[in-house]
Design a protein around this motif. Structure first.
Motif, PDB file in Angstrom:
ATOM      1  N   PHE A 188      58.949  71.487  91.823  1.00  0.00           N
ATOM      2  CA  PHE A 188      59.928  72.235  91.021  1.00  0.00           C
ATOM      3  C   PHE A 188      61.299  72.215  91.689  1.00  0.00           C
ATOM      4  CE2 PHE A 188      56.204  73.318  88.862  1.00  0.00           C
ATOM      5  CZ  PHE A 188      56.580  73.748  87.604  1.00  0.00           C
ATOM      6  N   ALA A 189      61.544  71.124  92.410  1.00  0.00           N
ATOM      7  CA  ALA A 189      62.805  71.003  93.156  1.00  0.00           C
ATOM      8  C   ALA A 189      63.975  70.745  92.206  1.00  0.00           C
ATOM      9  CB  ALA A 189      62.681  69.867  94.151  1.00  0.00           C
ATOM     10  N   LEU A 190      65.160  70.972  92.723  1.00  0.00           N
ATOM     11  CA  LEU A 190      66.378  70.738  91.933  1.00  0.00           C
ATOM     12  C   LEU A 190      66.482  69.261  91.555  1.00  0.00           C
ATOM     13  CD1 LEU A 190      68.912  72.383  91.050  1.00  0.00           C
ATOM     14  CD2 LEU A 190      70.043  71.484  93.088  1.00  0.00           C
ATOM     15  N   PRO A 191      66.689  68.948  90.266  1.00  0.00           N
ATOM     16  CA  PRO A 191      66.805  67.540  89.865  1.00  0.00           C
ATOM     17  C   PRO A 191      67.979  66.843  90.568  1.00  0.00           C
ATOM     18  CG  PRO A 191      66.512  68.953  87.940  1.00  0.00           C
ATOM     19  CD  PRO A 191      66.730  69.865  89.115  1.00  0.00           C
ATOM     20  N   LYS A 192      67.791  65.554  90.752  1.00  0.00           N
ATOM     21  CA  LYS A 192      68.760  64.756  91.511  1.00  0.00           C
ATOM     22  C   LYS A 192      70.182  64.868  90.933  1.00  0.00           C
ATOM     23  CE  LYS A 192      69.400  60.035  93.242  1.00  0.00           C
ATOM     24  NZ  LYS A 192      70.780  59.881  92.759  1.00  0.00           N
ATOM     25  N   GLU A 193      70.288  64.958  89.603  1.00  0.00           N
ATOM     26  CA  GLU A 193      71.651  64.987  89.022  1.00  0.00           C
ATOM     27  C   GLU A 193      72.444  66.201  89.534  1.00  0.00           C
ATOM     28  OE1 GLU A 193      70.107  66.205  84.659  1.00  0.00           O
ATOM     29  OE2 GLU A 193      72.270  66.457  84.850  1.00  0.00           O
ATOM     30  N   TYR A 194      71.751  67.315  89.808  1.00  0.00           N
ATOM     31  CA  TYR A 194      72.467  68.508  90.300  1.00  0.00           C
ATOM     32  C   TYR A 194      72.738  68.394  91.802  1.00  0.00           C
ATOM     33  CZ  TYR A 194      71.316  70.249  85.727  1.00  0.00           C
ATOM     34  OH  TYR A 194      71.210  70.378  84.364  1.00  0.00           O
ATOM     35  N   VAL A 195      71.812  67.788  92.523  1.00  0.00           N
ATOM     36  CA  VAL A 195      72.058  67.560  93.961  1.00  0.00           C
ATOM     37  C   VAL A 195      73.268  66.632  94.090  1.00  0.00           C
ATOM     38  CG1 VAL A 195      71.085  66.667  96.109  1.00  0.00           C
ATOM     39  CG2 VAL A 195      69.606  67.890  94.487  1.00  0.00           C
ATOM     40  N   ASP A 196      73.297  65.588  93.281  1.00  0.00           N
ATOM     41  CA  ASP A 196      74.428  64.651  93.317  1.00  0.00           C
ATOM     42  C   ASP A 196      75.728  65.359  92.936  1.00  0.00           C
ATOM     43  OD1 ASP A 196      72.674  62.691  94.012  1.00  0.00           O
ATOM     44  OD2 ASP A 196      72.607  61.723  92.029  1.00  0.00           O
ATOM     45  N   TYR A 197      75.650  66.239  91.963  1.00  0.00           N
ATOM     46  CA  TYR A 197      76.837  66.982  91.521  1.00  0.00           C
ATOM     47  C   TYR A 197      77.401  67.811  92.679  1.00  0.00           C
ATOM     48  CZ  TYR A 197      79.826  69.759  88.396  1.00  0.00           C
ATOM     49  OH  TYR A 197      80.912  70.357  87.788  1.00  0.00           O
ATOM     50  N   LEU A 198      76.494  68.454  93.402  1.00  0.00           N
ATOM     51  CA  LEU A 198      76.927  69.271  94.547  1.00  0.00           C
ATOM     52  C   LEU A 198      77.600  68.397  95.601  1.00  0.00           C
ATOM     53  CD1 LEU A 198      73.891  71.693  94.898  1.00  0.00           C
ATOM     54  CD2 LEU A 198      76.244  72.312  94.331  1.00  0.00           C
ATOM     55  N   HIS A 199      76.999  67.258  95.890  1.00  0.00           N
ATOM     56  CA  HIS A 199      77.578  66.364  96.902  1.00  0.00           C
ATOM     57  C   HIS A 199      78.945  65.863  96.454  1.00  0.00           C
ATOM     58  CE1 HIS A 199      73.320  65.636  98.633  1.00  0.00           C
ATOM     59  NE2 HIS A 199      73.896  66.708  99.143  1.00  0.00           N
ATOM     60  N   LEU A 200      79.032  65.504  95.193  1.00  0.00           N
ATOM     61  CA  LEU A 200      80.310  65.015  94.648  1.00  0.00           C
ATOM     62  C   LEU A 200      81.414  66.060  94.802  1.00  0.00           C
ATOM     63  CD1 LEU A 200      81.351  62.545  92.946  1.00  0.00           C
ATOM     64  CD2 LEU A 200      80.926  63.961  90.921  1.00  0.00           C
ATOM     65  N   HIS A 201      81.021  67.336  94.690  1.00  0.00           N
ATOM     66  CA  HIS A 201      82.016  68.415  94.788  1.00  0.00           C
ATOM     67  C   HIS A 201      82.075  69.018  96.186  1.00  0.00           C
ATOM     68  CE1 HIS A 201      81.651  67.869  90.480  1.00  0.00           C
ATOM     69  NE2 HIS A 201      82.856  68.394  90.401  1.00  0.00           N
ATOM     70  N   LYS A 202      81.505  68.293  97.128  1.00  0.00           N
ATOM     71  CA  LYS A 202      81.616  68.655  98.553  1.00  0.00           C
ATOM     72  C   LYS A 202      80.968  69.990  98.909  1.00  0.00           C
ATOM     73  CE  LYS A 202      85.388  65.566  99.524  1.00  0.00           C
ATOM     74  NZ  LYS A 202      84.824  64.672  98.547  1.00  0.00           N
ATOM     75  N   ALA A 203      79.962  70.367  98.126  1.00  0.00           N
ATOM     76  CA  ALA A 203      79.169  71.541  98.499  1.00  0.00           C
ATOM     77  C   ALA A 203      77.964  71.036  99.300  1.00  0.00           C
ATOM     78  CB  ALA A 203      78.699  72.281  97.257  1.00  0.00           C
ATOM     79  N   THR A 204      77.445  71.882 100.179  1.00  0.00           N
ATOM     80  CA  THR A 204      76.295  71.488 100.988  1.00  0.00           C
ATOM     81  C   THR A 204      75.019  71.976 100.303  1.00  0.00           C
ATOM     82  OG1 THR A 204      77.660  71.755 102.943  1.00  0.00           O
ATOM     83  CG2 THR A 204      75.280  71.708 103.301  1.00  0.00           C
ATOM     84  N   TYR A 205      74.011  71.098 100.219  1.00  0.00           N
ATOM     85  CA  TYR A 205      72.735  71.507  99.619  1.00  0.00           C
ATOM     86  C   TYR A 205      71.614  71.322 100.633  1.00  0.00           C
ATOM     87  CZ  TYR A 205      68.866  72.187  96.468  1.00  0.00           C
ATOM     88  OH  TYR A 205      67.726  72.681  95.891  1.00  0.00           O
ATOM     89  N   ILE A 206      70.861  72.387 100.872  1.00  0.00           N
ATOM     90  CA  ILE A 206      69.791  72.347 101.872  1.00  0.00           C
ATOM     91  C   ILE A 206      68.470  72.795 101.214  1.00  0.00           C
ATOM     92  CG2 ILE A 206      69.026  73.223 104.135  1.00  0.00           C
ATOM     93  CD1 ILE A 206      71.999  73.866 104.732  1.00  0.00           C
ATOM     94  N   PRO A 207      67.575  71.835 100.898  1.00  0.00           N
ATOM     95  CA  PRO A 207      66.276  72.248 100.342  1.00  0.00           C
ATOM     96  C   PRO A 207      65.435  72.926 101.421  1.00  0.00           C
ATOM     97  CG  PRO A 207      66.621  69.852 100.162  1.00  0.00           C
ATOM     98  CD  PRO A 207      67.703  70.385 101.042  1.00  0.00           C
TER      99      PRO A 207
END
Ligand code: NCD
Length: 301
Positions: A188-207
């Protein structure tokens, strides 16, 4: 004309203005009580809702506008006779000055906006987006005097199907140096499109996989329920991340606990009295944010 479709459309200035307006409405509601007088706004819900529909309808009435509504449009509208969403919206936009719509199709709001002559307010589209919920989530964080830049947020639970998380992530990405922790079962992890969105906007994502992995001084814990209506295979059933008193003791006095509601078991009712548990306040804030959104959009369209 402006539609409210997705959180990608908002920037810092817009959000600041909207939250100021919501603050003003909360402090001096009488100033706005006839501000949309003469307007008719439809609420059309093809999926169940308590808070979103009723807070929108309360907002409509508090602004002096009138409301027409179908609370069970999937069964009670001409959709059952095979009418397309586009045709329904074309017709409804001739009767109204704005349409608040919830639908099971991810692209419903975009499809509606493409044919509507009045503003569309996306009140939830499938597992895709729920922008007005994200606005009230951010407004609740703002009411706690927490600056959005450098914010640390844990999104918890069903990150795969949870549209509120998907929209919140996009809104958080507007700000600088945001760190988001994603706490979910692997399936039930965050879909890749949202992880990519975060990276594109320079936010850090830590599963991560347990509450213990989160920093004790995290700003916001945003828990969500499993979206049982969006999948059928029982082997998909995710592990629940239940917030109870013991879990809360891991976090600082400044950490706030949010949830879009409805909750199932993922927040123990023992936690409700904790001053950091703000989910009912969050639901109340929704009405003021939706008032601000309706006022701003309909008066400027
Ligand atoms: C959410 C939704 O509909 O996506 N509810 C709401 O609008 N407050 C969350 C949910 O149903 O889990």
């Amino acid at each position: 004309m402006k539609h409210i479709i997705s959180c990608e459309q908002f920037d810092r200035d817009y959000l600041e203005g909207l939250f100021q307006l919501a603050d003003d409405m909360m402090q001096t509601p009488e100033k706005y009580s006839e501000s949309l007088k003469g307007k008719v706004i439809a609420t059309m819900f093809f999926e169940p809702s308590t808070r979103t529909r009723l807070s929108f309808e309360a907002a409509i009435l508090r602004l002096g506008a009138k409301n027409i509504s179908t609370e069970n449009a999937r069964e009670a509208s001409s959709a059952t006779k095979g009418e397309s969403l586009e045709d329904t919206i074309r017709v409804l936009s001739g009767y109204t000055d704005g349409i608040v719509m919830r639908h099971f199709d991810k692209d419903a709001a975009i499809r509606a906006a493409a044919v509507s002559s009045v503003p569309i307010f996306n009140a939830g589209s499938g597992s895709g987006a729920h922008p007005t919920q994200a606005l009230l989530d951010m407004y609740t964080i703002h009411k706690c005097q927490k600056p959005f830049d450098h914010l640390t947020v844990a999104v918890v639970g069903d990150l795969l199907f949870g549209r509120t998380v998907h929209s919140l992530i996009k809104l958080l990405s507007v700000y600088e140096h945001v760190i988001i922790y994603g706490l979910s079962s692997p399936n039930f992890a965050l879909p890749k499109e949202y992880v990519d969105y975060l990276h594109l906007h320079k936010a850090t994502y830590i599963p991560c996989t347990s509450f213990e992995e989160l920093p004790g001084n995290i700003d916001v814990i945003y828990n969500t329920r499993t979206q049982l209506e969006r999948f059928t295979e029982s082997d998909l059933a995710p592990r629940e991340f239940i917030v109870n008193k013991k879990v809360m003791s891991h976090f600082s006095d400044e950490t706030i606990l949010l949830h879009p509601l409805p909750r199932n078991a993922e927040i123990d009712t023992d936690v409700d009295d904790d001053p950091r548990a703000l989910y009912f306040q969050q639901a109340h804030n929704g009405m003021w944010v939706r008032m601000a959104l309706l006022y701003d959009t309909i008066r400027n369209c």
